[in-house]
Design a protein around this motif. Structure first.
Motif, mmCIF file in Angstrom:
data_model
loop_
_atom_site.group_PDB
_atom_site.id
_atom_site.type_symbol
_atom_site.label_atom_id
_atom_site.label_comp_id
_atom_site.label_asym_id
_atom_site.label_seq_id
_atom_site.Cartn_x
_atom_site.Cartn_y
_atom_site.Cartn_z
ATOM 1 N N LEU A 60 0.842 -1.203 0.000
ATOM 2 C CA LEU A 60 0.000 0.000 0.000
ATOM 3 C C LEU A 60 0.877 1.252 0.000
ATOM 4 O O LEU A 60 1.959 1.270 0.584
ATOM 5 N N THR B 130 0.715 4.091 1.580
ATOM 6 C CA THR B 130 0.514 5.028 2.692
ATOM 7 C C THR B 130 1.827 5.766 2.953
ATOM 8 O O THR B 130 2.895 5.294 2.569
ATOM 9 N N LYS C 21 -5.161 4.849 7.830
ATOM 10 C CA LYS C 21 -5.152 5.029 6.371
ATOM 11 C C LYS C 21 -4.991 3.665 5.672
ATOM 12 O O LYS C 21 -5.643 3.396 4.672
ATOM 13 N N GLU D 128 -8.206 1.861 5.776
ATOM 14 C CA GLU D 128 -9.123 2.432 4.772
ATOM 15 C C GLU D 128 -8.770 1.967 3.368
ATOM 16 O O GLU D 128 -9.653 1.627 2.575
ATOM 17 N N TYR D 129 -7.459 1.946 3.054
ATOM 18 C CA TYR D 129 -7.024 1.498 1.726
ATOM 19 C C TYR D 129 -7.430 0.039 1.489
ATOM 20 O O TYR D 129 -7.852 -0.330 0.401
ATOM 21 N N LYS E 119 -11.033 -0.058 0.823
ATOM 22 C CA LYS E 119 -11.280 0.494 -0.512
ATOM 23 C C LYS E 119 -11.012 -0.575 -1.582
ATOM 24 O O LYS E 119 -11.798 -0.743 -2.517
ATOM 25 N N ALA E 120 -9.902 -1.308 -1.406
ATOM 26 C CA ALA E 120 -9.582 -2.386 -2.347
ATOM 27 C C ALA E 120 -10.670 -3.459 -2.290
ATOM 28 O O ALA E 120 -11.146 -3.939 -3.318
ATOM 29 N N CYS F 138 -5.960 -1.471 -8.548
ATOM 30 C CA CYS F 138 -5.285 -0.845 -7.401
ATOM 31 C C CYS F 138 -4.726 0.526 -7.760
ATOM 32 O O CYS F 138 -4.711 1.432 -6.936
ATOM 33 N N SER G 296 -6.015 4.277 -6.355
ATOM 34 C CA SER G 296 -4.910 4.980 -5.681
ATOM 35 C C SER G 296 -4.555 4.410 -4.310
ATOM 36 O O SER G 296 -4.291 5.158 -3.379
ATOM 37 N N VAL G 297 -4.545 3.086 -4.183
ATOM 38 C CA VAL G 297 -4.089 2.516 -2.916
ATOM 39 C C VAL G 297 -2.652 2.022 -3.030
ATOM 40 O O VAL G 297 -2.010 1.713 -2.027
ATOM 41 N N SER G 298 -2.144 1.926 -4.268
ATOM 42 C CA SER G 298 -0.766 1.469 -4.475
ATOM 43 C C SER G 298 -0.314 1.884 -5.869
ATOM 44 O O SER G 298 -1.126 1.984 -6.784
#
Ligand code: ZN
Length: 500
Positions: free
Chosen positions: A18, A20, A58, A61-62, A65-66, A180, A184-186
């Motif tokens: 991720l 972050t 965060k 949350e990511y 989200k995924a 992904c 915008s998580v990675s």
């Protein structure tokens, strides 16, 4: 009795790093690319006694989200567990992961096939911390440990064994990368090790009975090795079945150089991870408010965008598929088009023609993006978000081509210059004198000179060798530095030599 067509059965575990800012349980920076070893570390991610992990909201949350993007259910409560094993890159002696209460449950990924799609079910998506990295200096009789990666947040996406070929696995992995990036998580940068695969494979006979034991291959770190490993194992399993062997349930390692797998340990030697709840982190409540808040941040998904591009801009499914496969390319294309559409609206013309014009511009932009611009980017291994050309300038170039202010070869030269300097195309066109010359008188003069200088060629054309006209055309182009309008030159040459 049984049918002859055996079928491989594959399950994947995809690990994604991720993006972050900080690590999963401490405030150390999560970006350790090109950073000196053991600089982004603290007592917590070095596993010192007495430290307490604090979950990075965060990262949670990511992960959710995924999960939402992959159609998972989000439970009301999630928790962390300790997975115990000993290895030098794991200073605590355990990894904080999730066991029986992952943050995302179930879900599916639709893998696009040629004219169809294959739905691969997911078992779960969970969060865990990464371990450090062992470094083996060449020729040394010792190894080093770098803990920069220790504590980096990963999600692990676990599929059901629904995959039945190396191609499907490859396309699924690409889809995971694409999604992904969209959400915008990675960055899912393969070269930085943001994505790794564990794969398990066995063989079914034609009636769906499992006929070989499962082989697991861990730590595949490229799409290519994933594909190669599956192909190698598929052959090994089929050969075993034909010989009447069942193989043993084992973990195997993949050797990229030899393109072969080697046995590492059998199921009997598999470590017992003795999972138990992480006592230092309370259960985490995932309120419906939080989940709907995250849901609202989900952007348009790749497949939706692809359908919209085909519908709205009239480009082919194949082109749209290539463009949307990378979020940044899709954004560049869309920004280019919005510039072009605005520009086209200032041109005179009937309203009814606008849609037609929009589609022509889209087609032109897509061609120039996928062939010419990609052609410059590929050898330099540069990404679209790193190039010096802005969407605004790219749109301006497309407009110049569309209005025939420059011919195709001049436009290629302009694009090359834009790629190197980032200058705007009109500026380059004027500076290099590349503006297309349409003026009949001006072109006639150049043609006359070329005809005088090439008597023999002119004679051969008169005798019927019309293909030699191309040679003269080349001469005209050379004299005008490529700026002559080729159609007009051809007309003039034909008229002058063969006669109207
Ligand atoms: Zn730390």
């Amino acid at each position: 009795m049984s049918s002859t067509s055996s079928q491989i059965v594959i399950g994947l575990e995809v690990h994604i790093q991720l993006s972050t800012k900080s690590k999963l349980f401490c405030s150390c920076s999560n970006d350790s690319f090109n950073v000196a070893p053991n600089t982004h570390v603290c007592p917590l991610c070095m596993g010192h006694p007495g430290t307490l992990p604090v979950p990075n909201m965060k990262a949670i949350e990511y992960a959710i989200k995924a999960g939402l993007a992959f159609n998972s259910e989000i439970p009301h409560e999630t928790k962390f567990d300790r997975k115990n094993y000993f290895y030098p890159d794991l200073p605590k002696g355990y990894q904080i992961s999730q066991y029986d209460q992952p943050c995302c449950v179930g879900g599916f990924i639709d893998v696009p096939l040629d004219d169809d799609k294959k739905r691969v079910r997911l078992r779960r998506v969970h969060l865990e911390e990464d371990a450090g990295k062992l470094v083996h200096p060449v020729g040394a009789n010792y190894s080093l440990v770098d803990y920069n990666r220790s504590g980096t947040p990963l999600i692990e996406i676990v599929t059901e064994p629904d995959i039945s070929s190396s191609e499907e696995a490859y396309l699924l992995a690409q889809k995971v990368q694409e999604v992904c990036r969209y959400i915008s998580v990675s960055d899912v940068d393969m070269e930085k090790g943001h994505m790794r695969f564990d794969m398990n494979i066995s063989l079914n006979d034609g009636d769906g009975n499992q006929v070989t034991e499962i082989s697991e291959i861990k730590n595949l770190n490229s799409f290519r090795s994933l594909k190669k490993a599956i192909e190698f194992e598929a052959v090994r399993h089929k050969e075993a079945y034909e010989k009447g062997e069942r193989l043993i349930h084992e973990t195997r390692g993949w050797d990229d150089d030899k393109e072969a797998s080697v046995s590492q340990r059998s199921k009997e030697d598999a470590p017992d991870y003795r999972y138990f709840p992480e006592p230092d982190i309370p259960k985490i409540v995932l309120s419906s408010d939080l989940v709907s808040k995250i849901k609202r941040t989900l952007p348009e998904m790749p497949e939706e965008r692809k359908a919209r591009f085909v519908e709205e801009y009239g480009i082919s499914k194949k082109e749209a598929g290539t463009i949307i496969a990378n979020k940044y390319v899709a954004e560049f294309f869309e920004n280019t088009l919005s510039e072009l559409i605005e520009w086209a609206s200032t041109l005179e013309g009937k309203e009814s023609k606008k849609d037609d014009e929009k589609k022509k511009l889209a087609k032109l932009a897509s061609n120039w993006l996928l062939s010419e611009l990609y052609g410059l980017m590929r050898p330099e291994r540069v990404k679209i978000q790193e190039i010096k050309i802005t969407a605004e300038n790219f749109a301006e170039l497309i407009a110049l081509v569309y209005e025939k202010k420059v011919n195709s070869s001049a436009a290629q030269e302009i694009l090359k210059e834009m790629f190197m300097t980032g200058n705007d195309p009109t500026h380059i066109m004027n500076e290099k004198g590349l503006k297309q010359v349409d003026d009949i008188d001006e072109l006639s003069l150049v043609c006359d000179t070329v005809i005088q200088e090439n008597n023999e060629v002119v004679e051969s054309i008169k005798e019927g060798k019309e293909s030699a006209l191309q040679f003269l055309m080349g001469q005209v182009m050379a004299k005008t530095k490529g700026s002559a309008n080729p159609q007009k030159v051809m007309e003039i040459l034909k008229t002058k030599i063969i006669g109207g």
